[in-house]
Design a protein around this motif. Structure first.
Motif, PDB file in Angstrom:
ATOM      1  N   LEU A   1       0.720  -1.555   0.004  1.00  0.00           N
ATOM      2  CA  LEU A   1      -0.169   0.007  -0.058  1.00  0.00           C
ATOM      3  C   LEU A   1       1.133   1.163  -0.382  1.00  0.00           C
ATOM      4  O   LEU A   1       0.059   2.626  -0.027  1.00  0.00           O
ATOM      5  CB  LEU A   1      -0.898   0.240   1.512  1.00  0.00           C
ATOM      6  CG  LEU A   1      -2.104  -1.368   1.161  1.00  0.00           C
ATOM      7  CD1 LEU A   1      -2.888  -1.250   2.392  1.00  0.00           C
ATOM      8  CD2 LEU A   1      -2.508  -1.294   0.229  1.00  0.00           C
ATOM      9  N   SER A   2       2.133   0.831   0.411  1.00  0.00           N
ATOM     10  CA  SER A   2       3.278   2.260  -0.424  1.00  0.00           C
ATOM     11  C   SER A   2       5.083   1.879  -0.354  1.00  0.00           C
ATOM     12  O   SER A   2       5.135   1.061  -0.165  1.00  0.00           O
ATOM     13  CB  SER A   2       3.701   2.763   1.517  1.00  0.00           C
ATOM     14  OG  SER A   2       3.673   4.056   1.726  1.00  0.00           O
ATOM     15  N   PHE A   3       5.179   2.676  -1.161  1.00  0.00           N
ATOM     16  CA  PHE A   3       7.053   2.403  -1.898  1.00  0.00           C
ATOM     17  C   PHE A   3       6.948   4.173  -1.876  1.00  0.00           C
ATOM     18  O   PHE A   3       7.998   4.532  -2.116  1.00  0.00           O
ATOM     19  CB  PHE A   3       5.780   2.577  -3.603  1.00  0.00           C
ATOM     20  CG  PHE A   3       4.867   1.894  -4.139  1.00  0.00           C
ATOM     21  CD1 PHE A   3       5.067   0.342  -4.107  1.00  0.00           C
ATOM     22  CD2 PHE A   3       3.472   2.123  -4.793  1.00  0.00           C
ATOM     23  CE1 PHE A   3       4.332  -0.410  -4.703  1.00  0.00           C
ATOM     24  CE2 PHE A   3       2.725   0.890  -4.381  1.00  0.00           C
ATOM     25  CZ  PHE A   3       2.653  -0.062  -5.369  1.00  0.00           C
ATOM     26  N   GLY A  27      -4.451  -5.957  -8.382  1.00  0.00           N
ATOM     27  CA  GLY A  27      -5.200  -5.648  -8.204  1.00  0.00           C
ATOM     28  C   GLY A  27      -3.792  -4.401  -8.526  1.00  0.00           C
ATOM     29  O   GLY A  27      -3.214  -4.476  -7.998  1.00  0.00           O
ATOM     30  N   VAL A  28      -4.194  -3.537  -8.971  1.00  0.00           N
ATOM     31  CA  VAL A  28      -3.330  -1.973  -9.333  1.00  0.00           C
ATOM     32  C   VAL A  28      -4.113  -0.955  -9.271  1.00  0.00           C
ATOM     33  O   VAL A  28      -4.869  -0.544  -9.520  1.00  0.00           O
ATOM     34  CB  VAL A  28      -2.596  -2.121 -10.757  1.00  0.00           C
ATOM     35  CG1 VAL A  28      -1.654  -1.536 -10.937  1.00  0.00           C
ATOM     36  CG2 VAL A  28      -1.774  -3.162 -11.238  1.00  0.00           C
ATOM     37  N   THR A  29      -3.777  -0.190  -8.869  1.00  0.00           N
ATOM     38  CA  THR A  29      -4.537   1.260  -8.036  1.00  0.00           C
ATOM     39  C   THR A  29      -3.709   1.706  -8.895  1.00  0.00           C
ATOM     40  O   THR A  29      -2.509   2.440  -8.205  1.00  0.00           O
ATOM     41  CB  THR A  29      -4.741   1.214  -6.199  1.00  0.00           C
ATOM     42  OG1 THR A  29      -5.642  -0.034  -6.045  1.00  0.00           O
ATOM     43  CG2 THR A  29      -5.599   2.088  -6.178  1.00  0.00           C
ATOM     44  N   LEU A  30      -4.482   3.572  -9.727  1.00  0.00           N
ATOM     45  CA  LEU A  30      -4.121   4.078 -10.106  1.00  0.00           C
ATOM     46  C   LEU A  30      -4.271   5.541  -9.755  1.00  0.00           C
ATOM     47  O   LEU A  30      -5.652   5.295  -9.624  1.00  0.00           O
ATOM     48  CB  LEU A  30      -4.216   4.044 -11.910  1.00  0.00           C
ATOM     49  CG  LEU A  30      -3.333   2.719 -11.982  1.00  0.00           C
ATOM     50  CD1 LEU A  30      -3.314   2.093 -13.409  1.00  0.00           C
ATOM     51  CD2 LEU A  30      -1.494   2.415 -11.217  1.00  0.00           C
ATOM     52  N   LEU A  76       0.742   5.192  -9.155  1.00  0.00           N
ATOM     53  CA  LEU A  76       0.816   4.075  -8.948  1.00  0.00           C
ATOM     54  C   LEU A  76       0.798   3.933  -7.464  1.00  0.00           C
ATOM     55  O   LEU A  76       1.924   5.099  -6.404  1.00  0.00           O
ATOM     56  CB  LEU A  76       1.951   2.889  -9.163  1.00  0.00           C
ATOM     57  CG  LEU A  76       2.043   2.114  -8.323  1.00  0.00           C
ATOM     58  CD1 LEU A  76       0.576   1.432  -8.940  1.00  0.00           C
ATOM     59  CD2 LEU A  76       3.040   0.934  -8.724  1.00  0.00           C
ATOM     60  N   LEU A  77      -0.248   3.736  -7.233  1.00  0.00           N
ATOM     61  CA  LEU A  77      -0.334   4.057  -5.286  1.00  0.00           C
ATOM     62  C   LEU A  77      -0.735   2.662  -4.391  1.00  0.00           C
ATOM     63  O   LEU A  77      -0.461   2.413  -3.505  1.00  0.00           O
ATOM     64  CB  LEU A  77      -2.276   4.983  -5.427  1.00  0.00           C
ATOM     65  CG  LEU A  77      -2.511   5.612  -5.709  1.00  0.00           C
ATOM     66  CD1 LEU A  77      -4.209   6.487  -5.532  1.00  0.00           C
ATOM     67  CD2 LEU A  77      -1.522   7.244  -4.909  1.00  0.00           C
TER      68      LEU A  77
END
Length: 739
Positions: free
Chosen positions: A9-11, A654-657, A727-728
Motif C-alpha cells: 500500500l506504500s512505495f 489489483g493495481v490502484t492508479l 501508482l498507489l
C-alpha cells in the motif's frame, strides 16, 4: 499449493539498496522498490512519474555555470548564472534584458575552477561570496539589470595575534591620510598590498592620566579609561572626566571644559604600496595616536585576511553577525562580525563586538568546509568532523557566552553547500557517497547524526556533488551525482518518510542546480544546467523542472502534464507545425490535447509537423530508462516464510492508479543464477487501437498480468510517451508452490 494475496500500500521509501533485499522485516523494505527510475515516491505512499523539464535557453557561450538562487521576497526571485568571468540574471525562465537592449550581463572575478568552490550567503539585496582565493566579494542589486560586485569593504579587522617580539617595531610618519610605515626588521612583502594592520601605542610616556581640577592649557593631552583626549576649551581639567569616544564634548559647566576624543590608543591602516621589507605606504583608516609617530611600537597585528595569509572560504549569517571561516593559514578559525554590521570586525570586550574562535583538536588539515545556521545554533562542517556553536544563555552569541561542541567525526566533502530544511543541516560526507543529517536528540540533550542515504546507499556510488532543497509543493532534496545524474530524496521526518529515486534527464548530464520560488511565491522551481549533445554539438541548456502533474495540480487538464525533457510548450490557436530548433536532429515525443504523437526525428530546420491541429503541445525528449519495479512479491505461506519457494503470479492482480493516462506493466521472473525473464508488457488501461490518450483514470484495475513459476516474482511498470502516471498500491495474486 496456496493462493495468497498481500497488498503493498506504500512505495514511499522509493528505491532501496540491494543490501536490504534480505530484510523484509525492515520498514523501508516494506515500503520500498527494487527500481524507482524516472518516478518519485510520495509522502502519501504512492509513486508518480517524475516531471520533465522546460527548455529556457543556453548558458553564456555554452560555458560551464554555477547557479545561485536570489530571493528577496515572496514574489521577487531570481537565478544568477555565473560562468567564468560573467554573470547573467534569469527571472522566471527568462533572461533579464539590458537597459539598452540585448541580455544584461556583467563581469565578476571568478574563474571556472573558482566557481566549483564558491560559497555565499544573502542579506536582503546583497550576496556575500567567498572562495577562489579572493577577498570576500559583495554582490549588490540596485535593479534587475543593474548589479555591482567588488571586494567587500571589511573594516577594522579582523586581525591576527599581536606581535610579541619587542625587537620588531613599526613607526608611522603621521596620524592621518597617507603615511609611511617603517619597520625595524624586514616585514613587508608585495603581498601585503591591500591588507590591514593594527598598531597600538607601546607606552604613554608623554600623555599623563587625567586628574580632576588640575591646571591645564589648550592642547593638553590626557588619558582616561584607555582613551586619549585633547583639551580644546578651558584652563583646568574640571571635576568630570571625559568619557565619550568620538567628537568633542563639554565635560563641565563651571569652569567650561571641552575635550576632543583622539583615540583609544589604537590605529588601523591599509597598506597601499611596499617599497622594501622595512618600508611601506599605508592609508590611515582609523587615526593613529601621536605616540606611534613619536615612538616605534612592537604592539602591532597584521590583518587576518590578506594575500599573505589567505581569504575566508566559508560564510554564514548567524545571530545578526556575518561569520567567515577557514583561511589557508587558519583553516579552523571562525570570525564573527560586530552585531548588526556585517562589514565591521573591530575586536572589543562588549557583547556586540567582533570576536574570533579557533576550533582546537584534530589535524590542522581538517579545515572548515561549511557553515550553516540551524535550529540548535551554528553548525560547522570540517574535512574530518562536525561541530555546533550556540550561546550558553538565551541571547545572541558573543565572545563570553559562545559554546562550541563536537557533533560527529564523519567529515564533509569540499565545495558542497549543505541544506537545512526545518533547521536540521543535511550535508554530504567527505567520501561524497553519503547524505548526513544533524538533528537534536532530546534524550541525550545533544546533536546526533543520521545517515539518510543508508536505505539507498548504492545511489551515491558515483559521489554526490551538489544538494538543494525544494519545500513546496512537495518536500524533496535534489542531488546531482559525479556521473551527471539527478537523484531525488523525499524527506518528512514528522511522517517518518524517507524515500529515494533516480531521475535521469533523457541523456543529459546535470552540471548545476538551484531552487527558487515561482512568480506566485507559492511553489519552488528546480532549475538546472544540463549538458547535452544535440545534432553532434555539445550545448549547455538551462532547464526548469515542470511542476508535478496529477499530485498537486487539482483538476488540471491532462494536456498540461509535462513529462518530457528539454521540452518546449506551445499553446494558442490550433496548429500542426511547431519549431523546436534546440532539438534539431533529435528524436522527440509530443504530448498534446489530442493525445500522443511520435517518436519522430526533428528535421535540421527544427520544424516538427504532426497529423492533427492541437491547441497545446509539449515537445521534448523521452526518458527511455524510466521504470518502477517492485521488490520480490512476498506471499504469506501457511507453514512459514515463503523465501526460496517457487511462486507464480496469477491473473486479476489489483493495481490502484491515480490520474493515470497510460502505463505499461509486466511480470518478471527471477531465479538465482539466471537472467531475469520479463513477460510481455501490457497496457494497464486498455484502449482501442490508435485511440487518443485524452483521459486520466483513478481507481483499481484488475490486470491480466501473469508469470510462470520462479523463486521470485516482481512487477515492472513503464511510462508511455508523455502520459502522466501515478501508482498507489498493488494487490498481487500469487500462487505458492512449495520448494
Amino acid at each position: 499449493m496456496s493462493r495468497v494475496s498481500r497488498d503493498q500500500l506504500s512505495f514511499s521509501s522509493g528505491e532501496v539498496s540491494p543490501l536490504l533485499y534480505g530484510r523484509p522485516d525492515y520498514q523501508r523494505y516494506q515500503t520500498g522498490l527494487k527500481s524507482c527510475v524516472g518516478f518519485l515516491p510520495l509522502r502519501q505512499g504512492g509513486v508518480t512519474r517524475a516531471p520533465g523539464t522546460i527548455f529556457r535557453g543556453y548558458t553564456r557561450n555554452n560555458a560551464k555555470a554555477r547557479l545561485i538562487a536570489f530571493e528577496f521576497a515572496k514574489n521577487d526571485s531570481l537565478i544568477l548564472e555565473l560562468t567564468p568571468g560573467w554573470m547573467r540574471v534569469w527571472r522566471y525562465g527568462q533572461l533579464v534584458p539590458a537597459a539598452g537592449g540585448g541580455v544584461y550581463e556583467r563581469t565578476h572575478p571568478y574563474t571556472a575552477d573558482d566557481l566549483d568552490t564558491l560559497q555565499w550567503v544573502q542579506s536582503a539585496d546583497v550576496i556575500y561570496l567567498a572562495g577562489g582565493g579572493k577577498p570576500i566579494q559583495r554582490l549588490a542589486r540596485m535593479a534587475l539589470n543593474n548589479w555591482s560586485i567588488g571586494a567587500a569593504n571589511i573594516r577594522n579587522g579582523p586581525f591576527r595575534v599581536q606581535n610579541l617580539d619587542k625587537a620588531r617595531t613599526i613607526q608611522a610618519s603621521g596620524i592621518t591620510g597617507s603615511v609611511t610605515l617603517t619597520a625595524s626588521q624586514s616585514l613587508f612583502t608585495a603581498q601585503h598590498v591591500g591588507s590591514l594592520m593594527r598598531i597600538e601605542v607601546r607606552d604613554y610616556a608623554n600623555i599623563p592620566l587625567w586628574t580632576g581640577n588640575t591646571d591645564a592649557s589648550v592642547g593638553q593631552k590626557m588619558r582616561y579609561d584607555g582613551r586619549i583626549y585633547e583639551l580644546v576649551t578651558g584652563s583646568n581639567t574640571g571635576p568630570n572626566a571625559p568619557t565619550h569616544d568620538e567628537g568633542t564634548e563639554q565635560a563641565s559647566l563651571d569652569p567650561v571644559v571641552r575635550w576632543r576624543y583622539l583615540s583609544d590608543g589604537v590605529g588601523v591602516v591599509r597598506i597601499t604600496a611596499v617599497a622594501s621589507g622595512t618600508s611601506a605606504t599605508a592609508q590611515v583608516l582609523r587615526a593613529l595616536p601621536d605616540a606611534i609617530v613619536d615612538t616605534p611600537s612592537y604592539r602591532w597585528s597584521e590583518g587576518a585576511w590578506s594575500n599573505v595569509y589567505g581569504w575566508p572560504t566559508s560564510l554564514e549569517i548567524h545571530d545578526q553577525r556575518l561569520v567567515a571561516a577557514a583561511t589557508p593559514s587558519e583553516p579552523r578559525t571562525l570570525w564573527f562580525s560586530v552585531i548588526g554590521d556585517y562589514l565591521d570586525f573591530e575586536p572589543g570586550t562588549d557583547a556586540d563586538s567582533s570576536f574570533a574562535y579557533s576550533i582546537a583538536g584534530g589535524s590542522s588539515q581538517n579545515r572548515v568546509i561549511w557553515l550553516k545556521t540551524g535550529r540548535s545554533g551554528l553548525h560547522i562542517g570540517a574535512l574530518g568532523e562536525e561541530y555546533s556553536a550556540r550561546a550558553e544563555r538565551s541571547e545572541a552569541m558573543n565572545a563570553t557566552n559562545a559554546y562550541f561542541g563536537f557533533d560527529s567525526s564523519i567529515g564533509s566533502k569540499e565545495g558542497i553547500r549543505p541544506i537545512s530544511p526545518d533547521g536540521r543541516p543535511i550535508f554530504i560526507s567527505k567520501d561524497g557517497a553519503r547524505v548526513i543529517e544533524i538533528a537534536y536528540d532530546l534524550q541525550s540533550d545533544a546533536n546526533k547524526v543520521v545517515e539518510l542515504s543508508m536505505p539507498a546507499e548504492h545511489l551515491g556510488a558515483a559521489g554526490f556533488n551538489e544538494i538543494v532543497w525544494q519545500s513546496a509543493p512537495l518536500r524533496f532534496a535534489w542531488l546531482r551525482t559525479g556521473d551527471g545524474q539527478l537523484v531525488a530524496m523525499v524527506y518528512d521526518p514528522s511522517e517518518d518518510v524517507l524515500g529515494w529515486a533516480q531521475c535521469p534527464v533523457a541523456g543529459g548530464f546535470v552540471e548545476a542546480l538551484a531552487v527558487s520560488t515561482d512568480a506566485t511565491g507559492s511553489t519552488d522551481t528546480l532549475t538546472m544546467v544540463t549538458r547535452r549533445t544535440v545534432n553532434g554539438q555539445v550545448v549547455r541548456m538551462v532547464e526548469d523542472q515542470a511542476q508535478n502533474w496529477g499530485v498537486v495540480s487539482g483538476s488540471a487538464d491532462i494536456a498540461d502534464a509535462v513529462h518530457l525533457f528539454a521540452s518546449k510548450i506551445f499553446t494558442g490557436a490550433g496548429s500542426s507545425a511547431f519549431s523546436v530548433p534546440h532539438l534539431a536532429g533529435e528524436t522527440v515525443s509530443i504530448w498534446t490535447d489530442a493525445g500522443e504523437f511520435g517518436p519522430l526525428i526533428v528535421p535540421l530546420d527544427g520544424t516538427v509537423t504532426i497529423p492533427a491541429e492541437v491547441t497545446r503541445a509539449v515537445i521534448g525528449l523521452f526518458e527511455a530508462g524510466a521504470v518502477v519495479e517492485t521488490l520480490p512479491l512476498q506471499p504469506i505461506a501457511n507453514d512459514g516464510a515463503a523465501r526460496g519457494r517457487r511462486k507464480r503470479l496469477g491473473p486479476q492482480s489489483g493495481v490502484t492508479l491515480h490520474r493515470t493516462a497510460a502505463m505499461r506493466a509486466a511480470a518478471v521472473e527471477c531465479d538465482l543464477g539466471q537472467a531475469d525473464r520479463t513477460w510481455p508488457a501490457m497496457n494497464l488501461l486498455p484502449r482501442p487501437v490508435a485511440a487518443d490518450l485524452s483521459q486520466a483514470f483513478s481507481g483499481t484495475v484488475r490486470s491480466q498480468l501473469t508469470s510462470g513459476w520462479a523463486q521470485d516474482v516482481t512487477l515492472r511498470f513503464w511510462p508511455v510517451g508523455g502520459a502522466p502516471a501515478t501508482l498507489l498500491a498493488i494487490t498481487p495474486i500469487l500462487h505458492e508452490g512449495g520448494l
